[in-house]
Design a protein around this motif. Sequence first.
Motif, PDB file in Angstrom:
ATOM      1  N   SER A  97       0.812  -1.220   0.000  1.00  0.00           N
ATOM      2  CA  SER A  97       0.000   0.000   0.000  1.00  0.00           C
ATOM      3  C   SER A  97       0.844   1.268   0.000  1.00  0.00           C
ATOM      4  CB  SER A  97      -0.973  -0.005   1.179  1.00  0.00           C
ATOM      5  OG  SER A  97      -0.287  -0.019   2.412  1.00  0.00           O
ATOM      6  N   LEU A  98       2.010   1.247   0.636  1.00  0.00           N
ATOM      7  CA  LEU A  98       2.881   2.428   0.575  1.00  0.00           C
ATOM      8  C   LEU A  98       3.344   2.675  -0.854  1.00  0.00           C
ATOM      9  CD1 LEU A  98       4.948   1.959   3.851  1.00  0.00           C
ATOM     10  CD2 LEU A  98       3.523   3.953   3.294  1.00  0.00           C
ATOM     11  N   ALA A  99       3.547   1.606  -1.608  1.00  0.00           N
ATOM     12  CA  ALA A  99       3.969   1.742  -3.006  1.00  0.00           C
ATOM     13  C   ALA A  99       2.830   2.208  -3.904  1.00  0.00           C
ATOM     14  CB  ALA A  99       4.520   0.415  -3.522  1.00  0.00           C
ATOM     15  N   GLU A 100       1.590   1.879  -3.522  1.00  0.00           N
ATOM     16  CA  GLU A 100       0.438   2.194  -4.362  1.00  0.00           C
ATOM     17  C   GLU A 100      -0.132   3.588  -4.143  1.00  0.00           C
ATOM     18  OE1 GLU A 100      -2.476  -0.909  -3.981  1.00  0.00           O
ATOM     19  OE2 GLU A 100      -1.007  -2.453  -4.463  1.00  0.00           O
ATOM     20  N   GLY A 101       0.071   4.180  -2.981  1.00  0.00           N
ATOM     21  CA  GLY A 101      -0.418   5.535  -2.765  1.00  0.00           C
ATOM     22  C   GLY A 101      -1.346   5.666  -1.578  1.00  0.00           C
ATOM     23  N   ASP A 102      -1.803   6.905  -1.369  1.00  0.00           N
ATOM     24  CA  ASP A 102      -2.571   7.261  -0.176  1.00  0.00           C
ATOM     25  C   ASP A 102      -3.880   6.489  -0.029  1.00  0.00           C
ATOM     26  OD1 ASP A 102      -0.536   9.029   0.301  1.00  0.00           O
ATOM     27  OD2 ASP A 102      -1.669  10.818  -0.259  1.00  0.00           O
ATOM     28  N   ALA A 103      -4.627   6.330  -1.111  1.00  0.00           N
ATOM     29  CA  ALA A 103      -5.912   5.627  -1.021  1.00  0.00           C
ATOM     30  C   ALA A 103      -5.694   4.161  -0.642  1.00  0.00           C
ATOM     31  CB  ALA A 103      -6.676   5.723  -2.333  1.00  0.00           C
ATOM     32  N   GLY A 109     -13.908   6.326  13.547  1.00  0.00           N
ATOM     33  CA  GLY A 109     -12.453   6.393  13.429  1.00  0.00           C
ATOM     34  C   GLY A 109     -12.031   6.676  12.000  1.00  0.00           C
ATOM     35  N   SER A 110     -10.817   7.166  11.849  1.00  0.00           N
ATOM     36  CA  SER A 110     -10.357   7.622  10.544  1.00  0.00           C
ATOM     37  C   SER A 110      -9.138   6.849  10.039  1.00  0.00           C
ATOM     38  CB  SER A 110     -10.022   9.112  10.613  1.00  0.00           C
ATOM     39  OG  SER A 110      -9.428   9.543   9.416  1.00  0.00           O
ATOM     40  N   PRO A 111      -9.355   5.902   9.127  1.00  0.00           N
ATOM     41  CA  PRO A 111      -8.215   5.222   8.512  1.00  0.00           C
ATOM     42  C   PRO A 111      -7.297   6.201   7.775  1.00  0.00           C
ATOM     43  CG  PRO A 111     -10.253   4.055   8.031  1.00  0.00           C
ATOM     44  CD  PRO A 111     -10.628   5.349   8.682  1.00  0.00           C
ATOM     45  N   GLU A 112      -7.873   7.280   7.243  1.00  0.00           N
ATOM     46  CA  GLU A 112      -7.074   8.288   6.537  1.00  0.00           C
ATOM     47  C   GLU A 112      -6.102   8.982   7.496  1.00  0.00           C
ATOM     48  OE1 GLU A 112     -10.674   7.309   4.396  1.00  0.00           O
ATOM     49  OE2 GLU A 112     -10.451   8.113   6.398  1.00  0.00           O
ATOM     50  N   ALA A 150      -3.395   6.543   8.171  1.00  0.00           N
ATOM     51  CA  ALA A 150      -2.571   6.428   6.961  1.00  0.00           C
ATOM     52  C   ALA A 150      -1.620   7.617   6.824  1.00  0.00           C
ATOM     53  CB  ALA A 150      -3.465   6.311   5.720  1.00  0.00           C
ATOM     54  N   ARG A 151      -2.090   8.815   7.119  1.00  0.00           N
ATOM     55  CA  ARG A 151      -1.223  10.006   7.053  1.00  0.00           C
ATOM     56  C   ARG A 151      -0.053   9.876   8.011  1.00  0.00           C
ATOM     57  NH1 ARG A 151      -5.816  12.758   6.825  1.00  0.00           N
ATOM     58  NH2 ARG A 151      -5.829  13.204   9.054  1.00  0.00           N
ATOM     59  N   LYS A 152      -0.335   9.478   9.237  1.00  0.00           N
ATOM     60  CA  LYS A 152       0.711   9.344  10.243  1.00  0.00           C
ATOM     61  C   LYS A 152       1.696   8.230   9.871  1.00  0.00           C
ATOM     62  CE  LYS A 152      -1.891  11.162  14.169  1.00  0.00           C
ATOM     63  NZ  LYS A 152      -0.995  12.237  14.487  1.00  0.00           N
ATOM     64  N   VAL A 153       1.172   7.132   9.369  1.00  0.00           N
ATOM     65  CA  VAL A 153       2.024   6.008   8.966  1.00  0.00           C
ATOM     66  C   VAL A 153       2.910   6.420   7.795  1.00  0.00           C
ATOM     67  CG1 VAL A 153       1.958   3.714   7.878  1.00  0.00           C
ATOM     68  CG2 VAL A 153       0.552   4.190   9.900  1.00  0.00           C
ATOM     69  N   LYS A 154       2.323   7.105   6.827  1.00  0.00           N
ATOM     70  CA  LYS A 154       3.112   7.550   5.671  1.00  0.00           C
ATOM     71  C   LYS A 154       4.211   8.510   6.111  1.00  0.00           C
ATOM     72  CE  LYS A 154       2.822   9.845   1.209  1.00  0.00           C
ATOM     73  NZ  LYS A 154       1.932  10.539   0.266  1.00  0.00           N
ATOM     74  N   LEU A 214      18.597   3.169  14.712  1.00  0.00           N
ATOM     75  CA  LEU A 214      18.930   2.357  15.885  1.00  0.00           C
ATOM     76  C   LEU A 214      18.971   3.176  17.159  1.00  0.00           C
ATOM     77  CD1 LEU A 214      21.691  -0.113  14.670  1.00  0.00           C
ATOM     78  CD2 LEU A 214      19.253  -0.526  14.998  1.00  0.00           C
ATOM     79  N   ASP A 215      19.365   4.438  17.040  1.00  0.00           N
ATOM     80  CA  ASP A 215      19.394   5.318  18.209  1.00  0.00           C
ATOM     81  C   ASP A 215      18.012   5.837  18.556  1.00  0.00           C
ATOM     82  OD1 ASP A 215      22.121   5.012  18.476  1.00  0.00           O
ATOM     83  OD2 ASP A 215      22.600   6.814  17.345  1.00  0.00           O
ATOM     84  N   ALA A 216      17.009   5.383  17.797  1.00  0.00           N
ATOM     85  CA  ALA A 216      15.607   5.690  18.075  1.00  0.00           C
ATOM     86  C   ALA A 216      15.305   7.178  17.961  1.00  0.00           C
ATOM     87  CB  ALA A 216      15.201   5.147  19.442  1.00  0.00           C
ATOM     88  N   GLU A 217      15.857   7.824  16.972  1.00  0.00           N
ATOM     89  CA  GLU A 217      15.622   9.248  16.760  1.00  0.00           C
ATOM     90  C   GLU A 217      14.393   9.440  15.861  1.00  0.00           C
ATOM     91  OE1 GLU A 217      19.263  11.025  15.335  1.00  0.00           O
ATOM     92  OE2 GLU A 217      20.427  10.082  16.938  1.00  0.00           O
ATOM     93  N   LEU A 218      13.265   8.932  16.324  1.00  0.00           N
ATOM     94  CA  LEU A 218      12.027   8.988  15.548  1.00  0.00           C
ATOM     95  C   LEU A 218      11.004   9.886  16.219  1.00  0.00           C
ATOM     96  CD1 LEU A 218      11.534   5.189  14.854  1.00  0.00           C
ATOM     97  CD2 LEU A 218      12.141   6.914  13.191  1.00  0.00           C
ATOM     98  N   GLN A 219      10.294  10.647  15.394  1.00  0.00           N
ATOM     99  CA  GLN A 219       9.196  11.477  15.875  1.00  0.00           C
ATOM    100  C   GLN A 219       8.023  11.267  14.939  1.00  0.00           C
ATOM    101  OE1 GLN A 219       9.403  13.271  18.682  1.00  0.00           O
ATOM    102  NE2 GLN A 219      11.501  12.590  18.925  1.00  0.00           N
ATOM    103  N   LEU A 220       6.817  11.323  15.497  1.00  0.00           N
ATOM    104  CA  LEU A 220       5.612  11.238  14.654  1.00  0.00           C
ATOM    105  C   LEU A 220       5.404  12.537  13.908  1.00  0.00           C
ATOM    106  CD1 LEU A 220       2.833   9.378  16.634  1.00  0.00           C
ATOM    107  CD2 LEU A 220       3.819   8.760  14.468  1.00  0.00           C
TER     108      LEU A 220
END
Length: 171
Positions: free
Chosen positions: A118-124, A140-143, A146-150, A165-171
């Motif tokens: 689905s990431l390769a296919e697009g937002d929908a 609830g909103s799958p959209e 999906a925005r946050k996941v993308k 690996l150093d876990a430098e991730l932010q939403l």
Amino acid sequence: MSLFSRIFNRQPDPKEEIRPLWHRLVGLARDPAWYAECGVADTLEGRFDILSTMVALAMLRFEQDPATIPSSARLTELFVEDMEGQLREAGIGDPTVGKKVGNLVSALGGRTGALRESLAEGDAALAAAMERNVTFIEGGSPECVARKVKNLAVVMTGMPYEHLLDAELQL
């Protein structure tokens, strides 16, 4: 690794390299925005859905660089350890823990495949995958998910492996 090996082997556990990332992924899955803003069900199922999505995103990032593939196996080991611990804490007995953990790992594999496609296919397509793979409350909103996941997938894709690996991730 056996208990005997752990006691007498001076080599560090290879999973320790990935543990900061694991803790960060768990923290991201607990972010209240998934539940309050996107309407993910704040239940065991909904929380598992978001955690497994976070783990699947990291595994997809590891696929980009063949040298990091062992990290995917280590992340899966941590996932299994945590899920087994959670099941035991919930009172699930030994005869069924293995089968339930197997089902959860299978769900992780399915989620990874769904995200890859689905990431390769697009937002929908991503929103449709989230609708199929995440437990929502009414309205609830799958959209939103999906925005946050993308966004997180884009961050992970552009992030050097060492920073991941150093876990430098932010939403």
